[in-house]
Write a protein that holds these residues in place. Structure first.
Motif, PDB file in Angstrom:
ATOM      1  N   THR A 228       0.862  -0.952   0.282  1.00  0.00           N
ATOM      2  CA  THR A 228       0.473   0.073   0.238  1.00  0.00           C
ATOM      3  C   THR A 228       1.091   1.144  -0.469  1.00  0.00           C
ATOM      4  OG1 THR A 228      -0.504   0.260   2.329  1.00  0.00           O
ATOM      5  CG2 THR A 228      -1.827  -1.153   1.407  1.00  0.00           C
ATOM      6  N   GLY A 229       1.896   1.096   0.099  1.00  0.00           N
ATOM      7  CA  GLY A 229       3.061   2.397  -0.631  1.00  0.00           C
ATOM      8  C   GLY A 229       2.596   3.232  -1.167  1.00  0.00           C
ATOM      9  N   GLY A 230       3.165   4.686  -0.911  1.00  0.00           N
ATOM     10  CA  GLY A 230       2.562   5.938  -2.241  1.00  0.00           C
ATOM     11  C   GLY A 230       4.035   5.647  -2.563  1.00  0.00           C
ATOM     12  N   TRP A 231       4.242   5.209  -3.779  1.00  0.00           N
ATOM     13  CA  TRP A 231       5.473   5.257  -4.512  1.00  0.00           C
ATOM     14  C   TRP A 231       4.964   5.927  -5.986  1.00  0.00           C
ATOM     15  CZ3 TRP A 231       8.857   3.320  -1.189  1.00  0.00           C
ATOM     16  CH2 TRP A 231       8.627   2.398  -1.034  1.00  0.00           C
ATOM     17  N   ALA A 232       3.794   7.604  -6.186  1.00  0.00           N
ATOM     18  CA  ALA A 232       3.810   7.942  -6.837  1.00  0.00           C
ATOM     19  C   ALA A 232       4.499   9.845  -6.906  1.00  0.00           C
ATOM     20  CB  ALA A 232       2.240   8.528  -7.137  1.00  0.00           C
ATOM     21  N   ALA A 233       5.343   9.759  -5.947  1.00  0.00           N
ATOM     22  CA  ALA A 233       6.341  10.606  -6.494  1.00  0.00           C
ATOM     23  C   ALA A 233       7.534  10.231  -5.112  1.00  0.00           C
ATOM     24  CB  ALA A 233       5.765  11.900  -5.548  1.00  0.00           C
ATOM     25  N   ASP A 234       8.291  11.549  -4.901  1.00  0.00           N
ATOM     26  CA  ASP A 234       9.421  12.122  -4.237  1.00  0.00           C
ATOM     27  C   ASP A 234       9.196  12.401  -2.848  1.00  0.00           C
ATOM     28  OD1 ASP A 234       9.853  13.726  -5.558  1.00  0.00           O
ATOM     29  OD2 ASP A 234      11.848  12.505  -6.806  1.00  0.00           O
ATOM     30  N   LEU A 236      10.401  15.309  -3.109  1.00  0.00           N
ATOM     31  CA  LEU A 236      10.134  17.153  -4.116  1.00  0.00           C
ATOM     32  C   LEU A 236       8.990  17.090  -4.926  1.00  0.00           C
ATOM     33  CD1 LEU A 236      14.069  16.998  -4.181  1.00  0.00           C
ATOM     34  CD2 LEU A 236      12.695  18.229  -2.286  1.00  0.00           C
ATOM     35  N   GLY A 237       7.717  15.885  -5.418  1.00  0.00           N
ATOM     36  CA  GLY A 237       7.079  15.809  -5.790  1.00  0.00           C
ATOM     37  C   GLY A 237       7.151  15.398  -7.004  1.00  0.00           C
ATOM     38  N   ARG A 238       8.182  14.406  -7.379  1.00  0.00           N
ATOM     39  CA  ARG A 238       8.506  14.526  -8.918  1.00  0.00           C
ATOM     40  C   ARG A 238       8.064  12.932  -8.731  1.00  0.00           C
ATOM     41  NH1 ARG A 238      15.078  15.664  -8.276  1.00  0.00           N
ATOM     42  NH2 ARG A 238      14.752  14.111  -6.578  1.00  0.00           N
ATOM     43  N   PRO A 239       7.160  12.699  -9.824  1.00  0.00           N
ATOM     44  CA  PRO A 239       6.740  11.561 -10.353  1.00  0.00           C
ATOM     45  C   PRO A 239       8.014  10.478 -10.224  1.00  0.00           C
ATOM     46  CG  PRO A 239       6.033  13.765 -11.611  1.00  0.00           C
ATOM     47  CD  PRO A 239       7.550  14.036 -11.245  1.00  0.00           C
ATOM     48  N   ARG A 240       7.377   9.130  -9.435  1.00  0.00           N
ATOM     49  CA  ARG A 240       8.105   8.365  -9.858  1.00  0.00           C
ATOM     50  C   ARG A 240       7.495   6.619  -9.745  1.00  0.00           C
ATOM     51  NH1 ARG A 240      10.330   7.005  -3.555  1.00  0.00           N
ATOM     52  NH2 ARG A 240      11.805   5.192  -4.804  1.00  0.00           N
ATOM     53  N   GLY A 241       8.702   5.566  -9.987  1.00  0.00           N
ATOM     54  CA  GLY A 241       8.052   4.845  -9.951  1.00  0.00           C
ATOM     55  C   GLY A 241       7.947   3.884  -9.366  1.00  0.00           C
ATOM     56  N   ARG A 242       7.039   2.396  -8.936  1.00  0.00           N
ATOM     57  CA  ARG A 242       7.257   1.637  -7.996  1.00  0.00           C
ATOM     58  C   ARG A 242       8.601   1.180  -7.889  1.00  0.00           C
ATOM     59  NH1 ARG A 242       4.412  -1.392  -4.367  1.00  0.00           N
ATOM     60  NH2 ARG A 242       4.594  -3.727  -4.567  1.00  0.00           N
ATOM     61  N   PRO A 243       9.580   0.974  -6.920  1.00  0.00           N
ATOM     62  CA  PRO A 243      10.715   0.690  -6.953  1.00  0.00           C
ATOM     63  C   PRO A 243      10.851  -0.616  -7.157  1.00  0.00           C
ATOM     64  CG  PRO A 243      10.594   1.491  -4.580  1.00  0.00           C
ATOM     65  CD  PRO A 243       9.112   2.046  -5.667  1.00  0.00           C
ATOM     66  N   ALA A 244      11.491  -1.897  -7.788  1.00  0.00           N
ATOM     67  CA  ALA A 244      11.764  -2.606  -8.164  1.00  0.00           C
ATOM     68  C   ALA A 244      11.534  -4.499  -6.804  1.00  0.00           C
ATOM     69  CB  ALA A 244      12.602  -3.461  -8.982  1.00  0.00           C
TER      70      ALA A 244
END
Length: 321
Positions: A228-234, A236-244
């Motif tokens: 349920t972790g929130g991986w949508a942004a870092d 600083l608000g920059r988009p990111r993906g779900r870590p492998a």
């Protein structure tokens, strides 16, 4: 199928409000005599535990005096399909029950919380009552018999492998619908919901698939914090993906005692579940809700992560999934 039986008597909560309830797991027993229930068999099983203070019991009467149920709609379920039933303050294991309102018109209560009171019955009746109850596994049997009586003796769907061993208080005569050993699917009559028996946590552990494609998993599939972790942004608000390498589910024989299922059992669960499509999962506790069109892939990925961690990754059975 349910057997024929006379219409149930009107619900009388006072008839059972002195019956014993385990404080640790929330199981209700069919007696008020403490001499007959010196310990809780559910908590004496290696999948569960007794706290350091030892075994203790309360009653439904006392629980009604100190606790209340809240009905919490799932915001993302259009038309009020999903409503959670949550006891506050937390009692015993702390699971939630899930009220599923279906297009067919019949409502299903998935799993049970221990507390049943007039306020809860009135609130659920205002939403259409219950056509049936279905319980995922024995840790959530709690007071399913009391719930059935409170809703006119509605049928309770359970797995035969577990019910005959673990049920402490039977549902009203003729109201229990048992999925037989080896039976992996059963429609909940009049609702369009399907029970799918996966095993794992218990031999008969089940999930429930709603007509809209929501999979209610209890802890047959244990939703993880990474799930349920929130991986949508870092930060600083920059988009990111779900870590492998992040899992979404764990597959446990004992959750509180941290005993995982074997690779063979995890693969056997997938051999059943892979036949079904679903777009969301809802676990046994508040906050365990995931809506993702890739959620089925994430189940398989989680199984592969767990089995790799227990040195099962090279097994030939995973090569063709």
């Amino acid at each position: 199928m349910t057997s024929s039986s006379p219409s149930p008597s009107p619900y009388d909560p006072s008839a059972t409000d002195a019956n014993l309830v385990c404080v640790t797991c929330g199981t209700q027993f069919p007696t008020a005599d403490r001499a007959l229930v010196p310990t809780c068999p559910i908590c004496d099983d290696p999948r569960q535990f007794v706290p350091p203070a030892g075994q203790s019991f309360t009653t439904m009467r006392d629980l009604r005096a100190t606790h209340a149920n809240e009905l919490v709609p799932l915001a993302s379920s259009g038309g009020g399909e999903i409503t959670f039933v949550v006891t506050a303050p937390k009692f015993a294991i702390g699971q939630r029950a899930v009220l599923v309102r279906t297009p067919a018109g019949g409502n299903v209560l998935w799993d049970c919380v221990t507390l049943v009171d007039g306020r809860t019955v009135d609130a659920i009746n205002a939403l259409g009552g219950l056509a049936a109850i279905a319980v995922s596994h024995p840790h959530f049997y709690s007071s399913h018999a009391e719930w059935s009586r409170a809703f006119g003796g509605c049928p309770v769907y359970l797995a035969a492998e577990d019910y005959r061993r673990w049920a402490q208080a039977p549902a009203p005569t003729g109201r229990t619908v048992l999925l037989a050993p080896g039976e992996t699917e059963r429609e909940v009559e009049g609702t369009g919901c399907r029970l799918v028996k996966l095993g794992g946590h218990f031999p008969g552990s089940m999930v429930l698939l709603t007509p809209s494609g929501r999979l209610l998993v209890a802890d047959t599939l244990l939703t993880t914090p990474a799930g349920t972790g929130g991986w949508a942004a870092d930060a600083l608000g920059r988009p990111r993906g779900r870590p492998a390498g992040m899992n979404t589910f764990a597959f446990m024989w004992s959750i509180p005692n941290s005993i995982p299922l074997s690779g063979d059992e995890v693969f056997r669960m997938w051999s059943v579940l892979k036949a079904y499509d679903f777009r969301a999962t809802h676990g046994g506790f508040m906050g365990q809700d995931i809506e993702d069109e890739r959620i089925k892939e994430r189940v398989l990925e989680s199984m592969q992560i767990q089995t790799r961690a227990i040195a099962w990754a090279g097994h030939a059975q995973w090569k063709d999934v």
